[in-house]
Motif scaffolding. Sequence first.
Motif, PDB file in Angstrom:
ATOM      1  N   UNK A 136       0.834  -1.203   0.000  1.00 51.81           N
ATOM      2  CA  UNK A 136       0.000   0.000   0.000  1.00 51.81           C
ATOM      3  C   UNK A 136       0.873   1.258   0.000  1.00 51.81           C
ATOM      4  N   UNK A 137       1.929   1.251   0.817  1.00 60.16           N
ATOM      5  CA  UNK A 137       2.828   2.406   0.865  1.00 60.16           C
ATOM      6  C   UNK A 137       3.500   2.629  -0.488  1.00 60.16           C
ATOM      7  N   UNK A 138       3.928   1.550  -1.124  1.00 62.53           N
ATOM      8  CA  UNK A 138       4.570   1.681  -2.432  1.00 62.53           C
ATOM      9  C   UNK A 138       3.575   2.188  -3.474  1.00 62.53           C
ATOM     10  N   UNK A 139       2.361   1.667  -3.411  1.00 65.32           N
ATOM     11  CA  UNK A 139       1.334   2.099  -4.360  1.00 65.32           C
ATOM     12  C   UNK A 139       1.013   3.581  -4.196  1.00 65.32           C
ATOM     13  N   UNK A 140       0.929   4.027  -2.953  1.00 63.24           N
ATOM     14  CA  UNK A 140       0.552   5.417  -2.692  1.00 63.24           C
ATOM     15  C   UNK A 140       1.714   6.387  -2.906  1.00 63.24           C
ATOM     16  N   UNK A 141       2.925   5.981  -2.482  1.00 61.25           N
ATOM     17  CA  UNK A 141       4.060   6.897  -2.495  1.00 61.25           C
ATOM     18  C   UNK A 141       4.862   6.881  -3.788  1.00 61.25           C
ATOM     19  N   UNK A 142       4.726   5.828  -4.570  1.00 60.38           N
ATOM     20  CA  UNK A 142       5.507   5.717  -5.805  1.00 60.38           C
ATOM     21  C   UNK A 142       4.590   5.621  -7.023  1.00 60.38           C
ATOM     22  N   UNK A 143       3.743   4.604  -7.061  1.00 59.84           N
ATOM     23  CA  UNK A 143       2.927   4.378  -8.246  1.00 59.84           C
ATOM     24  C   UNK A 143       1.925   5.514  -8.473  1.00 59.84           C
ATOM     25  N   UNK A 144       1.197   5.872  -7.436  1.00 63.15           N
ATOM     26  CA  UNK A 144       0.183   6.918  -7.572  1.00 63.15           C
ATOM     27  C   UNK A 144       0.810   8.263  -7.930  1.00 63.15           C
ATOM     28  N   UNK A 145       1.955   8.555  -7.328  1.00 60.06           N
ATOM     29  CA  UNK A 145       2.605   9.838  -7.590  1.00 60.06           C
ATOM     30  C   UNK A 145       3.185   9.918  -9.001  1.00 60.06           C
ATOM     31  N   UNK A 146       3.280   8.772  -9.665  1.00 60.26           N
ATOM     32  CA  UNK A 146       3.751   8.765 -11.046  1.00 60.26           C
ATOM     33  C   UNK A 146       2.668   9.133 -12.042  1.00 60.26           C
ATOM     34  N   UNK A 147       1.443   9.262 -11.570  1.00 60.27           N
ATOM     35  CA  UNK A 147       0.330   9.629 -12.440  1.00 60.27           C
ATOM     36  C   UNK A 147       0.191  11.148 -12.561  1.00 60.27           C
ATOM     37  N   UNK A 151      -5.408  13.121 -13.282  1.00 60.24           N
ATOM     38  CA  UNK A 151      -5.869  11.740 -13.459  1.00 60.24           C
ATOM     39  C   UNK A 151      -6.006  11.067 -12.108  1.00 60.24           C
ATOM     40  N   UNK A 152      -5.009  11.242 -11.262  1.00 59.42           N
ATOM     41  CA  UNK A 152      -5.043  10.635  -9.928  1.00 59.42           C
ATOM     42  C   UNK A 152      -6.236  11.140  -9.128  1.00 59.42           C
ATOM     43  N   UNK A 153      -6.496  12.438  -9.197  1.00 56.22           N
ATOM     44  CA  UNK A 153      -7.632  12.991  -8.464  1.00 56.22           C
ATOM     45  C   UNK A 153      -8.949  12.395  -8.955  1.00 56.22           C
ATOM     46  N   UNK A 154      -9.087  12.242 -10.260  1.00 58.21           N
ATOM     47  CA  UNK A 154     -10.314  11.668 -10.817  1.00 58.21           C
ATOM     48  C   UNK A 154     -10.490  10.228 -10.366  1.00 58.21           C
TER      49      UNK A 154
END
Length: 303
Positions: A136-147, A151-154
């Motif tokens: 979850x931390x990797x998804x939120x701190x790395x993957x999500x921030x790469x968007x 797009x991420x907000x939507x």
Amino acid sequence: MILIETPIGKFNVWTKRIGSNPQIKLLLLHGGPGGTHEFFECFESFLSNEGIEFYYYDQLGSFFSDTPSDTSLWTVERFVDEVEQVRKGLELNKDNFYLLGHSWGGILALEYAFSYQSNLKGLIISSMMSSASDYVKYAENVLAKGLDPKVLKAIKDLEANNDCQNPKYMELLTPNFYYKHVCRLQPWPEVINRAFSHLNNDIYTLMQGPSEFGLSGLLKDWDRKGDLSKIQVPTLMIGATFDTMDPEHMQWMATQVKQGSVLICPKGSHCSMWDDQEYYFAGLIKFIKNVNNNEKCDSPVSV
């Protein structure tokens, strides 16, 4: 079909053997939960000519297997028991039994090893971390921030409104996330689209959760980081540079098991058996043959 027993009755699960080699028998555990064996179809192109016998297997609730609706069946413990029943049905043993789990199948393979590693000759964990919270931390701190922030907000707005079934959700995820981190081939191979169309969303959502940026279902508290040292059998951790799973975590996992090695596919994503095939299969085949010949496995596996 193999008849398995569960707390609520007997059901059939589907398996199919490819190849023949009494010394090397590889059972494949697909992802999801609720995915299908179809994600492994490319294994035929690489393993068949290497004398590696392997087995497709749709877990209970998936595709060709029975699909009961009782939600009490969808627990890690019951799935582990199912794998053991399948092993017995296929007559696999410690002299020839290799287990490969991809994504959710990696959780299942790890859990099987914790309970039944005396039955295993070798273990392969493909694209799965050992802690839901770390994922979850990797998804939120790395993957999500790469968007793209818009797009991420939507995406986050749709998730916050429990509207993940909205077609806009997949319209946003597919080009911005799936094409970058799930499979980087363009266009996607037909089998990838076909496999996704056969996903059992009821099981997936119950155990994984609706969001692609973490775990919120029954698996949200799963954590086995502190138990990895209990795994004694030769183990290969496979990750990829663009994976949904943290490649550094995969490298760390290989240092925690007793006989660990690691393969990080430089061009691959979550489905690196498709988008970095030469590297993925060269490392996998070398690992299996080294274990079969009782040779020391390099870490990292060199290809």
